[in-house]
Design a protein around this motif. Sequence first.
Motif, PDB file in Angstrom:
ATOM      1  N   SER A 240       0.972  -1.118   0.105  1.00  0.00           N
ATOM      2  CA  SER A 240      -0.063  -0.056   0.030  1.00  0.00           C
ATOM      3  C   SER A 240       0.738   1.241   0.019  1.00  0.00           C
ATOM      4  O   SER A 240       0.325   2.403   0.037  1.00  0.00           O
ATOM      5  CB  SER A 240      -0.982   0.197   1.218  1.00  0.00           C
ATOM      6  OG  SER A 240      -1.966  -1.006   0.997  1.00  0.00           O
ATOM      7  N   VAL A 241       2.128   1.086   0.016  1.00  0.00           N
ATOM      8  CA  VAL A 241       3.183   2.271  -0.123  1.00  0.00           C
ATOM      9  C   VAL A 241       2.661   2.706  -1.708  1.00  0.00           C
ATOM     10  O   VAL A 241       2.673   4.253  -1.803  1.00  0.00           O
ATOM     11  CB  VAL A 241       4.549   1.863  -0.332  1.00  0.00           C
ATOM     12  CG1 VAL A 241       5.386   2.916  -0.649  1.00  0.00           C
ATOM     13  CG2 VAL A 241       4.868   1.333   1.376  1.00  0.00           C
ATOM     14  N   THR A 242       2.399   2.144  -2.442  1.00  0.00           N
ATOM     15  CA  THR A 242       1.918   2.620  -3.895  1.00  0.00           C
ATOM     16  C   THR A 242       0.629   3.568  -3.618  1.00  0.00           C
ATOM     17  O   THR A 242       0.452   4.256  -4.769  1.00  0.00           O
ATOM     18  CB  THR A 242       1.731   1.652  -4.825  1.00  0.00           C
ATOM     19  OG1 THR A 242       0.710   0.514  -4.546  1.00  0.00           O
ATOM     20  CG2 THR A 242       3.066   1.011  -5.102  1.00  0.00           C
ATOM     21  N   LYS A 243      -0.060   3.286  -2.626  1.00  0.00           N
ATOM     22  CA  LYS A 243      -1.378   4.109  -2.843  1.00  0.00           C
ATOM     23  C   LYS A 243      -1.073   5.296  -1.660  1.00  0.00           C
ATOM     24  O   LYS A 243      -1.847   5.973  -1.407  1.00  0.00           O
ATOM     25  CB  LYS A 243      -2.344   3.372  -1.693  1.00  0.00           C
ATOM     26  CG  LYS A 243      -2.907   1.969  -2.611  1.00  0.00           C
ATOM     27  CD  LYS A 243      -3.900   1.229  -1.865  1.00  0.00           C
ATOM     28  CE  LYS A 243      -3.855  -0.227  -2.487  1.00  0.00           C
ATOM     29  NZ  LYS A 243      -4.757  -1.134  -1.342  1.00  0.00           N
ATOM     30  N   GLY A 244       0.186   5.832  -1.317  1.00  0.00           N
ATOM     31  CA  GLY A 244       0.616   6.806  -0.549  1.00  0.00           C
ATOM     32  C   GLY A 244       0.838   6.475   0.813  1.00  0.00           C
ATOM     33  O   GLY A 244       0.979   7.577   1.632  1.00  0.00           O
ATOM     34  N   GLU A 245       0.754   5.309   1.488  1.00  0.00           N
ATOM     35  CA  GLU A 245       0.913   5.067   2.670  1.00  0.00           C
ATOM     36  C   GLU A 245       2.500   5.328   3.284  1.00  0.00           C
ATOM     37  O   GLU A 245       3.427   5.024   2.462  1.00  0.00           O
ATOM     38  CB  GLU A 245       0.721   3.381   3.066  1.00  0.00           C
ATOM     39  CG  GLU A 245       0.547   3.265   4.443  1.00  0.00           C
ATOM     40  CD  GLU A 245      -0.390   1.738   5.018  1.00  0.00           C
ATOM     41  OE1 GLU A 245      -0.936   2.293   5.972  1.00  0.00           O
ATOM     42  OE2 GLU A 245      -0.024   0.892   4.479  1.00  0.00           O
ATOM     43  N   THR A 246       2.353   5.821   4.216  1.00  0.00           N
ATOM     44  CA  THR A 246       3.920   6.481   4.800  1.00  0.00           C
ATOM     45  C   THR A 246       4.732   5.274   5.343  1.00  0.00           C
ATOM     46  O   THR A 246       4.220   4.236   5.594  1.00  0.00           O
ATOM     47  CB  THR A 246       3.637   7.539   5.933  1.00  0.00           C
ATOM     48  OG1 THR A 246       3.345   6.774   7.131  1.00  0.00           O
ATOM     49  CG2 THR A 246       3.053   8.615   5.503  1.00  0.00           C
ATOM     50  N   LEU A 247       6.113   5.214   5.556  1.00  0.00           N
ATOM     51  CA  LEU A 247       6.770   4.309   5.880  1.00  0.00           C
ATOM     52  C   LEU A 247       6.286   3.912   7.266  1.00  0.00           C
ATOM     53  O   LEU A 247       6.482   2.938   7.668  1.00  0.00           O
ATOM     54  CB  LEU A 247       8.304   4.982   5.934  1.00  0.00           C
ATOM     55  CG  LEU A 247       9.251   3.973   6.767  1.00  0.00           C
ATOM     56  CD1 LEU A 247       9.405   2.523   5.845  1.00  0.00           C
ATOM     57  CD2 LEU A 247      10.717   4.648   6.493  1.00  0.00           C
ATOM     58  N   LEU A 248       6.103   4.871   8.073  1.00  0.00           N
ATOM     59  CA  LEU A 248       5.926   4.890   9.513  1.00  0.00           C
ATOM     60  C   LEU A 248       4.688   4.035   9.818  1.00  0.00           C
ATOM     61  O   LEU A 248       4.569   3.021  10.430  1.00  0.00           O
ATOM     62  CB  LEU A 248       5.726   6.050  10.409  1.00  0.00           C
ATOM     63  CG  LEU A 248       5.752   5.926  11.804  1.00  0.00           C
ATOM     64  CD1 LEU A 248       6.462   4.993  12.684  1.00  0.00           C
ATOM     65  CD2 LEU A 248       5.591   7.455  12.600  1.00  0.00           C
ATOM     66  N   ASP A 249       3.400   4.501   9.006  1.00  0.00           N
ATOM     67  CA  ASP A 249       2.053   3.778   8.809  1.00  0.00           C
ATOM     68  C   ASP A 249       2.294   2.241   8.538  1.00  0.00           C
ATOM     69  O   ASP A 249       1.627   1.389   8.968  1.00  0.00           O
ATOM     70  CB  ASP A 249       1.168   4.445   8.091  1.00  0.00           C
ATOM     71  CG  ASP A 249       0.618   5.865   8.775  1.00  0.00           C
ATOM     72  OD1 ASP A 249       0.894   5.860  10.013  1.00  0.00           O
ATOM     73  OD2 ASP A 249      -0.095   6.760   8.211  1.00  0.00           O
ATOM     74  N   THR A 250       3.157   1.977   7.380  1.00  0.00           N
ATOM     75  CA  THR A 250       3.570   0.577   7.020  1.00  0.00           C
ATOM     76  C   THR A 250       4.173   0.159   8.125  1.00  0.00           C
ATOM     77  O   THR A 250       3.548  -1.174   8.121  1.00  0.00           O
ATOM     78  CB  THR A 250       4.340   0.895   5.725  1.00  0.00           C
ATOM     79  OG1 THR A 250       3.843   1.904   4.514  1.00  0.00           O
ATOM     80  CG2 THR A 250       4.622  -0.469   5.274  1.00  0.00           C
ATOM     81  N   ALA A 251       5.171   0.414   8.594  1.00  0.00           N
ATOM     82  CA  ALA A 251       5.923  -0.147   9.738  1.00  0.00           C
ATOM     83  C   ALA A 251       4.776  -0.505  10.900  1.00  0.00           C
ATOM     84  O   ALA A 251       4.866  -1.649  11.622  1.00  0.00           O
ATOM     85  CB  ALA A 251       6.949   0.450  10.389  1.00  0.00           C
ATOM     86  N   ARG A 252       4.168   0.534  11.149  1.00  0.00           N
ATOM     87  CA  ARG A 252       3.262   0.317  12.680  1.00  0.00           C
ATOM     88  C   ARG A 252       2.099  -0.679  12.243  1.00  0.00           C
ATOM     89  O   ARG A 252       1.525  -1.494  13.004  1.00  0.00           O
ATOM     90  CB  ARG A 252       2.728   1.625  12.847  1.00  0.00           C
ATOM     91  CG  ARG A 252       3.510   2.507  13.732  1.00  0.00           C
ATOM     92  CD  ARG A 252       2.770   3.957  14.167  1.00  0.00           C
ATOM     93  NE  ARG A 252       3.613   4.602  15.158  1.00  0.00           N
ATOM     94  CZ  ARG A 252       3.666   5.800  15.306  1.00  0.00           C
ATOM     95  NH1 ARG A 252       2.921   6.620  14.396  1.00  0.00           N
ATOM     96  NH2 ARG A 252       4.611   6.440  16.221  1.00  0.00           N
ATOM     97  N   THR A 253       1.808  -0.755  11.022  1.00  0.00           N
ATOM     98  CA  THR A 253       0.839  -1.889  10.469  1.00  0.00           C
ATOM     99  C   THR A 253       1.312  -3.127  10.566  1.00  0.00           C
ATOM    100  O   THR A 253       0.631  -4.134  10.964  1.00  0.00           O
ATOM    101  CB  THR A 253       0.189  -1.490   8.915  1.00  0.00           C
ATOM    102  OG1 THR A 253      -0.268  -0.198   9.132  1.00  0.00           O
ATOM    103  CG2 THR A 253      -0.938  -2.591   8.506  1.00  0.00           C
ATOM    104  N   LEU A 254       2.567  -3.328  10.198  1.00  0.00           N
ATOM    105  CA  LEU A 254       3.091  -4.554  10.539  1.00  0.00           C
ATOM    106  C   LEU A 254       3.445  -4.831  11.847  1.00  0.00           C
ATOM    107  O   LEU A 254       3.228  -5.894  12.027  1.00  0.00           O
ATOM    108  CB  LEU A 254       4.448  -4.600   9.560  1.00  0.00           C
ATOM    109  CG  LEU A 254       4.198  -4.391   7.854  1.00  0.00           C
ATOM    110  CD1 LEU A 254       5.618  -4.297   7.409  1.00  0.00           C
ATOM    111  CD2 LEU A 254       3.393  -5.338   7.408  1.00  0.00           C
ATOM    112  N   GLN A 255       3.679  -4.197  12.437  1.00  0.00           N
ATOM    113  CA  GLN A 255       4.144  -4.428  14.073  1.00  0.00           C
ATOM    114  C   GLN A 255       2.977  -4.565  14.369  1.00  0.00           C
ATOM    115  O   GLN A 255       3.005  -5.704  15.547  1.00  0.00           O
ATOM    116  CB  GLN A 255       4.608  -3.045  14.672  1.00  0.00           C
ATOM    117  CG  GLN A 255       5.218  -3.433  16.333  1.00  0.00           C
ATOM    118  CD  GLN A 255       5.580  -2.235  16.868  1.00  0.00           C
ATOM    119  OE1 GLN A 255       6.772  -2.190  17.353  1.00  0.00           O
ATOM    120  NE2 GLN A 255       4.706  -1.339  17.058  1.00  0.00           N
TER     121      GLN A 255
END
Length: 324
Positions: free
Chosen positions: A86-101
């Motif tokens: 979802s980085v391609t949809k504009g999700e930030t690095l931190l939101d991506t990492a927190r989602t994965l965490q």
Amino acid sequence: MIAGPARFQHLLGIEPLSREDILLLLENSQRFVEVSQRDLKKVPALRGKTIINLFLEPSTRTRASFEIAGKRLSADTINITASGSSVTKGETLLDTARTLQAMNPDILVVRHRSSGAAQFLSERLTKTAVVNAGDGMHEHPTQALLDSLTLCQHFGVSASEFNGKNICIVGDVRHSRVARSNIWAHHLLGNRITLVGPSTLVPREFSDQGAFPGEIRIAHSLREGLESADVVMVLRMQLERQSDNFIPSLEEYTRQYCITEEALRVASPDCVILHPGPANRGIEISSAVYEGSRSLVEKQVNNGVAVRMATLFLLGTRSRKESL
Ligand code: CP
């Protein structure tokens, strides 16, 4: 195998490590080489642990070897790339990492184009160890470790005995996280470093105003820089990071700095060649040298798995004593 307890909670670079930390990583890496030579290349050390490889920049060697390393340690591993996320949809690095965490991984391995990305995440993730798999122009710690392991094996010495060698790093030092991590590593191990390249790509700050004033030799002539070199680390010309005109042209760079058999005549007769890959053959290194008898490139790739196994093992077992 008994791991000494890792004092580091994340692996963000070589700079924050002590000499003891590096020796611990290299000694464990050497032991993991043997696991990859077995018929059944798997140990239960990280059974029940989850590792997420978040690669938001392209990679072949680092990504494949982290995945293989995790699997050989019996961890559950998944890979995420920029194009499939979802980085391609504009999700930030931190939101991506927190989602994965939120899915409770034990280790997050991150490659990102921004210097400091791994540190940024390590300061904000509360439950997950972060490993830097290359951040912009900053550091690529597991590359420096696999380079050092390869050289220890070549010279037939343990990590604690690996010192006093002339290490020559040639090329685009300015943009190179591989160079920065290797400079820190060889400083701690006790090897002599020479940086070679045009003044635009090897700024004097590495010598005069850096962390080791006077300790690093800089040469802008290849002949002068390669003299008595025991090891030549050839850096990839980072064409994707040359937004300004650091060199007049690639042809001019190649004419002055390409590592060829002829250029190596002034180096030590037993001098060996490292290249982190991927190589631009015919630009920073000739095909003859890249594939020649001095080249340790395949050994570097092979050792990448062992180094990443050691890294994941030490971080994944910090809180408990493990034996293989
Ligand atoms: N040396 C290195 O980092 O290669 P990759 O970009 O293929 O991972």
